[in-house]
Design an enzyme around this catalytic site. Structure first.
Site, PDB file in Angstrom:
ATOM      1  CE  LYS A   1      25.481 -72.671  33.234  1.00 30.74           C
ATOM      2  NZ  LYS A   1      26.624 -71.892  32.699  1.00 30.74           N
TER       3      LYS A   1
ATOM      4  CD  GLU B   1      29.044 -69.720  33.700  1.00 30.97           C
ATOM      5  OE1 GLU B   1      27.917 -70.236  33.737  1.00 30.97           O
ATOM      6  OE2 GLU B   1      29.598 -69.339  32.658  1.00 30.97           O
TER       7      GLU B   1
END
Length: 124
Positions: free
Chosen positions: A102, A25
């Site tokens: 997200k 990420e």
């Protein structure tokens, strides 16, 4: 006219950032959506038509952009930083509601987004 309560809304601010616990990420990044609701007395601005009597949306957006550019493991952390900066920079903000999501989180699920929502008042 008496305004009983007033809010400034910024909806679906899109940012590309590098937040997350998983190492990929921080390398690949992801798209994030932010919704913001600011409790502000806008009655003077309603009368005067002067941006000095309210909160400048562009300046709020810049705070969000700056804080989203700083990688964090947790959405809770970046959200807390955004809220604190907004309270610090804009004394007329009484309360803040922030939703940070997200998109397509790497969690092995068919999910549009995952996120958090905070409702905060200024420290007295």
């Amino acid at each position: 006219m008496k305004i009983n309560s007033s809010y400034i809304l910024l909806k679906e601010i899109r940012c590309y950032a590098y937040h997350g616990v998983a190492p990929q990420e921080n390398l690949i990044g992801n798209e994030y959506l932010i919704d913001l609701k600011l409790k502000v007395d806008i009655s003077k601005a309603a009368r005067t038509d002067e941006v000095a009597n309210t909160v400048n949306y562009a300046e709020v957006h810049q705070v969000i952009k700056n804080e989203m550019a700083i990688p964090s493991k947790l959405l809770e952390h970046v959200s807390g930083r955004i809220i604190q900066k907004l309270f610090d920079q804009f004394p007329c903000i009484e309360k803040i509601e922030l939703r940070l999501s997200k998109r397509n989180p790497p969690m092995g699920a068919d999910i549009e987004s995952a996120g958090i929502e905070l409702q905060c008042s200024r420290d007295e």
